[in-house]
Write an enzyme that holds these catalytic residues in place. Sequence first.
Site, short mmCIF file in Angstrom:
data_model
loop_
_atom_site.label_atom_id
_atom_site.label_comp_id
_atom_site.label_asym_id
_atom_site.label_seq_id
_atom_site.Cartn_x
_atom_site.Cartn_y
_atom_site.Cartn_z
N ARG A 44 -13.03 -0.24 -7.57
CA ARG A 44 -13.17 0.38 -8.89
C ARG A 44 -11.81 0.40 -9.60
O ARG A 44 -10.80 0.79 -9.03
CB ARG A 44 -13.70 1.81 -8.74
CG ARG A 44 -13.95 2.50 -10.07
CD ARG A 44 -14.77 3.76 -9.92
NE ARG A 44 -14.91 4.45 -11.19
CZ ARG A 44 -14.18 5.50 -11.56
NH1 ARG A 44 -13.29 6.01 -10.72
NH2 ARG A 44 -14.35 6.06 -12.74
N HIS A 60 -13.25 0.56 1.62
CA HIS A 60 -13.09 -0.68 2.40
C HIS A 60 -11.66 -0.90 2.83
O HIS A 60 -11.40 -1.44 3.90
CB HIS A 60 -13.62 -1.88 1.60
CG HIS A 60 -12.87 -2.19 0.35
ND1 HIS A 60 -12.82 -1.34 -0.74
CD2 HIS A 60 -12.13 -3.28 -0.01
CE1 HIS A 60 -12.10 -1.89 -1.70
NE2 HIS A 60 -11.66 -3.05 -1.28
N GLU A 111 -0.46 3.09 -1.47
CA GLU A 111 -0.94 1.73 -1.67
C GLU A 111 0.09 0.67 -1.31
O GLU A 111 -0.08 -0.51 -1.62
CB GLU A 111 -1.37 1.55 -3.13
CG GLU A 111 -2.50 2.47 -3.55
CD GLU A 111 -3.84 2.06 -2.98
OE1 GLU A 111 -4.23 0.89 -3.14
OE2 GLU A 111 -4.52 2.91 -2.36
N HIS A 116 -2.72 -1.25 -9.74
CA HIS A 116 -1.43 -1.13 -9.08
C HIS A 116 -0.33 -1.47 -10.08
O HIS A 116 -0.55 -2.26 -11.01
CB HIS A 116 -1.31 -2.07 -7.87
CG HIS A 116 -2.21 -1.72 -6.73
ND1 HIS A 116 -2.94 -2.66 -6.04
CD2 HIS A 116 -2.50 -0.52 -6.16
CE1 HIS A 116 -3.64 -2.06 -5.08
NE2 HIS A 116 -3.39 -0.77 -5.14
N ASP A 174 2.10 -3.40 -9.74
CA ASP A 174 2.50 -4.81 -9.75
C ASP A 174 1.61 -5.68 -10.63
O ASP A 174 1.82 -6.88 -10.74
CB ASP A 174 2.60 -5.38 -8.33
CG ASP A 174 1.28 -5.46 -7.59
OD1 ASP A 174 0.23 -5.12 -8.17
OD2 ASP A 174 1.29 -5.88 -6.40
N CYS A 208 0.25 -10.12 -5.17
CA CYS A 208 -0.64 -9.39 -4.25
C CYS A 208 -0.65 -10.01 -2.88
O CYS A 208 -0.82 -9.33 -1.86
CB CYS A 208 -2.07 -9.38 -4.79
SG CYS A 208 -2.33 -8.28 -6.21
#
Length: 446
Positions: A26, A140, A177, A250, A252, A367
Amino acid sequence: MTDKTTQEMNFDGLVGPTHNYAGLSRGNIASASHKGLVSNPKAAALQGLTKMERLIDLGIPQGVLPPHDGPRISVLRQMGFTGSDADILQLALRANPALLANVSSASSMWTANAATVSPAADTSDSRVHFTPANLISMPHRALEHGLTQRILSRIFVDDAHFKVHDALLMNPMLGDEGAANHNRLCKSHGEEGLEVFVYGRAALAARDDDPTFPARQTLESCHVLASHHGLSRAHFLRQNPAAIDAGAFHNDVVCVVNEDTMLYHALAFETPDQMEADLTRACDPLGFAPRFARAEIPIEDAVKSYVFNSQLVSLPAGSMAMILPTETEEMPSAKAYVDSLLADGFIQDAHYLDLRQSMSNGGGPACLRLRVAMGADAMGAVHSGVVMTKDKIAALRGVVSNHYRDRLTIEDIGDPQFLTDVRETLDALSAVLDLPNLYDFQKDAA
């Protein structure tokens, strides 16, 4: 402490054989918009290996982190499913396909979320510190930290050079994170730097302007990370809620830093002028002034093109280059920003790569990699099996070509034969990387 032998090594996540489009994240616009489409794990892994090879060609040390296993049968057993592994898969598919998707995610491929890393130049004991991210904001991803810690402990095993911590407490107050919300400004990789932690919310002091989408990183987790890593210089910035709600789940996605250079979107932080002044002041005792290149392009273009989710890397000759997705080249506003960086001397080269399989799930070049700055001695202590060479990449390509599927749906994941295929694939990968008995199913078989 200054180590002139220090280089930054990128540890990319090898895309796993369960790579699929379940739309689990999400706030991740790309993930949501591709939900339910057929994925191509083979193409995804090969695209990632091509990126690793490009870094090697540029003279930048390159490593790899193996994929996590899945579907995670042990989790399904803990949730009440019984019977053989095959029975459990089919029961889960019928009873709760969303649950099966969550325990089958290949999201560990995005190793920018694997951990927060502090190099030896910044830490009180002069070791490289790793804290696996608990990733508690997404069901997850909250399953990953245990195996991530095992992987990091096997790769960075020498405690003379490395310290691998436990993940932070699995409590929403400490949502962490990893490196996707962590930056480091420095004169060079081997010199002491300013570690910049970016948070989305203060868990114990909610504000009226908190974003609608999940603000995944908490201020409280940043403070604990800085303390655990023994940092004497840390700075804490709040991400702009408007950026999170625009799809920058995020930091980044809207900001990238390398050495003394920060490239960022104008909406990345709430008060950009003040941010630049504060960081300049904080870096002054370290003997340098940061360079900033703020982009005023539409935030929607930044999120769609992932121009800031690019790798900003130092080349052996001393210049900088960007490793960008082809989506950036295809977005006129983002391409114009990159061209301006080249013209103004912020970077000296731009490399556009096809990473569409990862990009469709919301993960760009940045990522896919965990940055670890190390001196020569520490780099020599890294587990050699995961250090990439042309031959090692060729061996991994062989496994991917022979074992990975070129199409995958949630129904395929529920097929017992798929579980058998995945485990055979992971056996082959762990053999190439010299990481025996890495997965629980391998230990059970032994």
